[in-house]
Write a protein that holds these residues in place. Structure first.
Motif, PDB file in Angstrom:
ATOM      1  N   ASP A  56       0.839  -1.194   0.000  1.00 48.09           N
ATOM      2  CA  ASP A  56       0.000   0.000   0.000  1.00 48.09           C
ATOM      3  C   ASP A  56       0.874   1.245   0.000  1.00 48.09           C
ATOM      4  OD1 ASP A  56      -2.980  -1.014   0.801  1.00 48.09           O
ATOM      5  OD2 ASP A  56      -1.469  -2.188   1.860  1.00 48.09           O
TER       6      ASP A  56
ATOM      7  N   HIS B  14       0.385   5.365   0.997  1.00 46.17           N
ATOM      8  CA  HIS B  14      -0.481   6.375   1.598  1.00 46.17           C
ATOM      9  C   HIS B  14       0.101   7.757   1.313  1.00 46.17           C
ATOM     10  CE1 HIS B  14      -2.939   3.705   4.313  1.00 46.17           C
ATOM     11  NE2 HIS B  14      -1.975   2.877   3.920  1.00 46.17           N
TER      12      HIS B  14
ATOM     13  N   GLU C 244      -0.617  11.467   2.491  1.00 38.48           N
ATOM     14  CA  GLU C 244      -1.381  12.010   3.611  1.00 38.48           C
ATOM     15  C   GLU C 244      -1.116  13.499   3.787  1.00 38.48           C
ATOM     16  OE1 GLU C 244       0.165   9.508   6.646  1.00 38.48           O
ATOM     17  OE2 GLU C 244      -1.057   7.785   6.064  1.00 38.48           O
TER      18      GLU C 244
ATOM     19  N   ARG D 228       3.340   0.474   3.163  1.00 39.52           N
ATOM     20  CA  ARG D 228       3.093  -0.675   4.038  1.00 39.52           C
ATOM     21  C   ARG D 228       3.921  -1.856   3.553  1.00 39.52           C
ATOM     22  NH1 ARG D 228      -0.603  -1.529   7.821  1.00 39.52           N
ATOM     23  NH2 ARG D 228      -1.940   0.194   7.129  1.00 39.52           N
TER      24      ARG D 228
ATOM     25  N   ASN E 190      -6.841  12.822   1.001  1.00 38.66           N
ATOM     26  CA  ASN E 190      -5.945  11.712   1.309  1.00 38.66           C
ATOM     27  C   ASN E 190      -6.056  10.682   0.185  1.00 38.66           C
ATOM     28  OD1 ASN E 190      -4.399  10.570   3.885  1.00 38.66           O
ATOM     29  ND2 ASN E 190      -5.438   8.860   2.905  1.00 38.66           N
TER      30      ASN E 190
ATOM     31  N   ALA F 171      -5.020   6.696  -0.915  1.00 40.75           N
ATOM     32  CA  ALA F 171      -4.506   5.374  -0.572  1.00 40.75           C
ATOM     33  C   ALA F 171      -4.455   4.538  -1.846  1.00 40.75           C
ATOM     34  CB  ALA F 171      -5.384   4.689   0.469  1.00 40.75           C
TER      35      ALA F 171
ATOM     36  N   ARG G 292      -3.627   0.661  -3.174  1.00 40.91           N
ATOM     37  CA  ARG G 292      -3.315  -0.744  -2.951  1.00 40.91           C
ATOM     38  C   ARG G 292      -2.515  -1.246  -4.155  1.00 40.91           C
ATOM     39  NH1 ARG G 292      -5.589  -4.950  -0.163  1.00 40.91           N
ATOM     40  NH2 ARG G 292      -5.482  -3.421   1.533  1.00 40.91           N
TER      41      ARG G 292
END
Length: 558
Positions: free
Chosen positions: A195, A197, A199, A210, A275, A277, A279
């Motif tokens: 992942d 992110h 932010e 991640r 934000n 995200a 995957r």
């Protein structure tokens, strides 16, 4: 400094008398006009020296500021890194301690340069601050052809775009943002992140990746870049770039290094901006029961059960515990031209050959229950329902399992036996559960000790005391110290810890009689089920994972 007490750079400089209120206001206006960072504006306007800025940033970030004139420098390390790289990024390798390299820099925000230094040296890099003037003198002293000072720092893609100004739609600013987004995707793909992110904060844009289930901080971009970053990703994911008030979902097909990735993009509005995200799904990934971490006994039992012509097989565990991977592996084990396998997923994570896969769309009325009713009219042999979410889905799935279909699905329960009362809570009659349910697999994912730096450990080093009485089940344990191969974490990759409950005639009788959960657990163990806690401790004893990891993931206390 701790996140709660960290001051803004301008406030910090003003409190220490390094700039006046008027200078700070003028620099803030200039920074808004150009898109540069306020520290850079203060330096460019002549209100602050580059060395004072470095010292202030070091104090603000709680990073040691070293005096290079008095610090020993390992000349051999300087010779292992290209001179042009050191000059461009204002970096000085100072010393090596085992697998860790300490380097000095005058640009504390250039995390991309630190990542590249780690790649060049194959060492874990920690950073200290040094004044730019001292760095230039050291470089001039160690290399035979001194050059004029480079710009304040080597620019990452984020900084180059920031330098170009937020108002430009084309040119260097736009191309730098394109490079920045591509660098984030490449980093995730090359390092195996699952992942990404992005932010937004009040004064910056954080990125995190991640790895093996845990987030690690990535490059930091200037706050002014956020709109351009989000717009670039939305364009790639075919999302509405004019909509920033509502969440959106999309996907990007991305190729790098000869591999193809499916990037699932989700945006979410926050008080500081959108934000993002992402995957990261590797389309070249392979699935198989051999790769999951199942014991030989579990693999044999599961292979026998998935060859049954009908019945219900459930996989349980929390979000992110690998349930879909286990089910994909089971489906591919029995996949053939003779079987019609159909799935309902939310979302479809990987495309499987010969399998008819569908993604539910709740807004359009295509729910798990509606999709399951439709699938039954397409002559399926095997059905995969992504999740048992409601009473109707459970009823249809059990009916399908009783009428000649092999059905796979997932539930959120703490252990395998817990699936039985959960189905009953969702409206399934106990006698139907007993008649349809073949098995329940409960699982968790634990990180695997890095094979490059794993070593046998004493009971004290391994922390066996944390297990209490269960420590008797671990005759030996292992730890990892961290090395460049695992980025200093001590772990590389993850594996599953499983509990497999097969519904025997004795267990089916107890289910029909509506006995309590503890009674079901005792019977399952009497029938040969190994509790997940014991399976986890066995992996500790085998050197697969650590005590700390098992306690973290499973909250293991026996």
């Amino acid at each position: 400094m701790a996140g709660g007490t960290r001051k803004r750079l301008g406030d910090y400089l003003r409190e220490r008398g390094l700039v006046t209120d008027e200078q700070l206001d003028a620099a803030a206006l200039e920074a808004r006009r150009t898109g540069e960072r306020i520290g850079e504006a203060l330096v460019r306007l002549g209100f602050l020296s580059p060395d004072d800025l470095t010292a202030a940033l070091a104090r603000q970030e709680d990073i040691p500021l070293v005096d290079l004139e008095a610090s020993p420098i390992d000349e051999g390390l300087l010779e292992t890194v290209p001179e042009a790289f050191l000059r461009k990024h204002r970096l000085i390798p100072l010393r090596r301690d085992g697998a860790t390299l300490t380097a000095a820099t005058s640009d504390l925000g250039n995390l991309a340069a630190v990542d590249e230094l780690q790649r060049l040296t194959q060492l874990f890099v920690t950073v200290v601050a040094a004044r730019d003037s001292q760095i230039e003198r050291v470089l001039a002293r160690f290399f035979s052809a001194p050059r004029a000072p480079a710009p304040r720092s080597g620019r990452s893609a984020a900084e180059r775009a920031d330098e170009a100004g937020p108002g430009r739609a084309e040119g260097e600013g736009e191309s730098s943002v394109i490079r920045l987004v591509d660098e984030l995707f490449q980093k995730a793909a090359a390092e195996g992140a699952t992942d990404i992110h992005i932010e937004p904060q009040e004064d910056r844009v954080l990125t995190r990746f991640r790895y093996d289930g845990l987030l690690q901080e990535g490059p930091v971009a200037p706050r002014a870049l956020l709109p351009a970053i989000v717009t670039r990703i939305k364009i790639l994911a075919n999302l509405n770039i004019s909509e920033s008030r509502l969440p959106q979902d999309g996907r990007i097909l991305y190729e790098t290094g000869g591999k193809r990735f499916d990037l699932r993009v989700s945006t979410f509005p926050t008080i500081h901006g959108e934000n993002v995200a992402v995957r990261v799904l590797d389309k070249s990934r392979t699935f198989g029961l051999e790769t999951l971490g199942l014991s030989a006994a579990h693999r044999g039992t599961l292979r026998r059960l998935i060859q049954r012509p009908h019945g219900l097989i459930l996989v349980t565990g929390p979000t992110g515990s690998g349930k879909t991977t286990t089910l994909y592996s089971a489906l591919l084990e029995i996949n053939s031209v003779e079987r019609n396998i159909m799935t309902l997923e939310d979302p479809v994570e990987y495309e499987l050959p010969l399998v008819r896969q569908a993604q539910i769309n709740v807004r359009a009325g295509f729910t798990f229950a509606a999709g399951l009713r439709a699938i039954l009219r397409h002559d399926p042999d095997v059905i995969f329902v992504g999740e048992m979410r409601d009473t109707e889905t459970v009823e249809i799935a059990i009916r399908a399992a009783l009428t000649g279909h092999l059905v796979f699905s997932t539930l959120h329960t703490n252990d395998a036996a817990g699936a039985v009362p959960r189905l009953a809570e969702m409206g399934a009659e106990p006698y139907l559960i007993a008649a349809s349910l073949l098995a329940v697999v409960a699982q968790r994912l634990v990180r695997v000790l890095c094979p490059e730096c794993r070593a046998a450990a004493t009971a004290e080093q391994a922390g066996l005391a944390r297990l209490g009485d269960a420590a008797r089940l671990v005759p030996r344990a292992w730890i990892s110290r961290g090395c460049p191969a695992c980025h200093g974490t001590g772990y590389r990759g993850r594996t599953g810890v499983f509990e497999l409950l097969e519904v025997t005639p004795r267990l089916a009788d107890l289910i029909t009689r509506r006995v309590d959960l503890d009674t079901l657990r005792r019977q399952a163990r009497a029938d040969g089920m190994e509790p997940m806690a014991r399976a986890a401790l066995r992996k500790v004893a085998e050197g697969v994972t650590s005590v700390d990891e098992v306690v973290r993931v499973m909250n293991l206390v026996e």
